[in-house]
Motif scaffolding. Structure first.
Motif: not given
Length: 324
Positions: A80-81, A295-296, A299
């Motif tokens: 996760a980022p 959680r993507g 963006r």
């Protein structure tokens, strides 16, 4: 969130404010929540609250850095980022010239309030997917400087030093929160989002982040106008709206500015000019973005479109540094 904002303001609005005072408060928030949750919480370890004091030609300031690990974040070996949340400002006070917390403090209050809320959530078991790194600095005795149309706050240390302390290579996207009231570009009281700044490019405004902004405020999204001058480093003798986008010169990650705005120009060194509800909205935006980004689902930019721009027109990274 408003409770956390009020608690942070209470600690900042005094001559004795400092990093350790804020750090002790944040640690206490986490410890109290953990004690109340007891064995029911399932939160990963790794929370850190750190203070670094630096002195410049114009005084000293305390940098407060908070690490809130995610359940599937990089610190846990996950994918996760990591989101960075920075509170940008010159100082929270302009003593002895002005008594009280200045308008310029809003970014610090928002970042610290967001940190307090995330620490409370984390201790109770509401753990985000990705890691969140939050940072700001605290000085109640910062200088002021002339600026058009209203005076700005200056910083005890230079912007390069702030970037070095606050911008981490681990941050894969950054929200930079800053009071942005000293202009006539956006005559609206509340918060506004900038276009995404990425490696010297001013990209389109993120649709995902606009959705978060509208959800948080319940109003149509306001967008902060940004010029090429604003994304270049301080020290090049050109006009900057303020330091909101200075983190973009120190990272390869995409950066968005979250501006706390006013309907009329307000000096950064003005006291009694902070609106707690607006600061709370900025902090909530940071937290909701952290949830979605980790959680993507949010963006900051379209990587394919960015790659196409670079292919067509070349890199713009020269705008991230001063001419040699």
């Amino acid at each position: 969130m408003l409770k956390h904002v009020l608690d942070i303001i209470e600690l900042l609005d005094r001559p004795q404010t400092g990093g350790e005072l804020l750090a002790d408060h944040l640690r206490a928030v986490h410890a109290t929540a953990a004690a109340q949750a007891g064995d029911t919480a399932d939160a990963p370890a790794g929370v850190r609250v750190e203070v670094t004091t630096l002195t410049g030609d114009k005084g000293s300031t305390d940098f407060v850095a908070v690490t809130v690990p995610g359940r599937n974040g990089r610190l846990a070996g996950g994918d996760a980022p990591t989101l960075g949340v920075l509170g940008r400002l010159g100082g929270v006070g302009a003593r002895p010239e002005r008594i009280g917390m200045v308008s310029d403090a809003d970014g610090a209050v928002a970042a610290l309030a967001a940190a307090a809320k995330l620490l409370d959530m984390h201790a109770r078991g509401d753990v985000l997917d990705g890691d969140v790194l939050l940072s700001t600095h605290v000085s109640g005795w910062a200088p002021t400087q002339p600026h058009d149309p209203v005076p700005f706050m200056d910083s005890p240390v230079d912007t390069l030093t702030c970037n070095h302390q606050e911008v981490s290579p681990a941050m894969e996207a950054i929200i930079s929160i800053d009071t942005t009231k000293g202009n006539r570009l956006l005559s609206h009281r509340g918060i506004a989002l900038s276009p995404t700044i990425h490696q010297g490019w001013i990209l389109r405004v993120s649709e995902d982040l606009l959705s978060v902004l509208e959800s948080v405020t319940g109003e149509p999204a306001r967008v902060l106008p940004v010029t090429t001058q604003d994304i270049t480093p301080y020290g090049n003798d050109v006009h900057h709206i303020n330091s909101i986008l200075q983190p973009a010169v120190a990272t390869t990650a995409p950066v968005v500015g979250l501006a706390v705005t006013a309907a009329t120009p307000v000096a950064g060194c003005a006291t009694g000019a902070s609106h707690e509800s607006d600061i709370a909205a900025a902090a909530r935006f940071a937290i909701e973005t952290a949830k979605e980004f980790g959680r993507g689902a949010a963006r900051f930019h379209d990587p394919a479109e960015f790659a196409r721009l670079v292919e067509l027109y070349g890199p713009m990274t020269h705008l991230q540094s001063l001419p040699s």
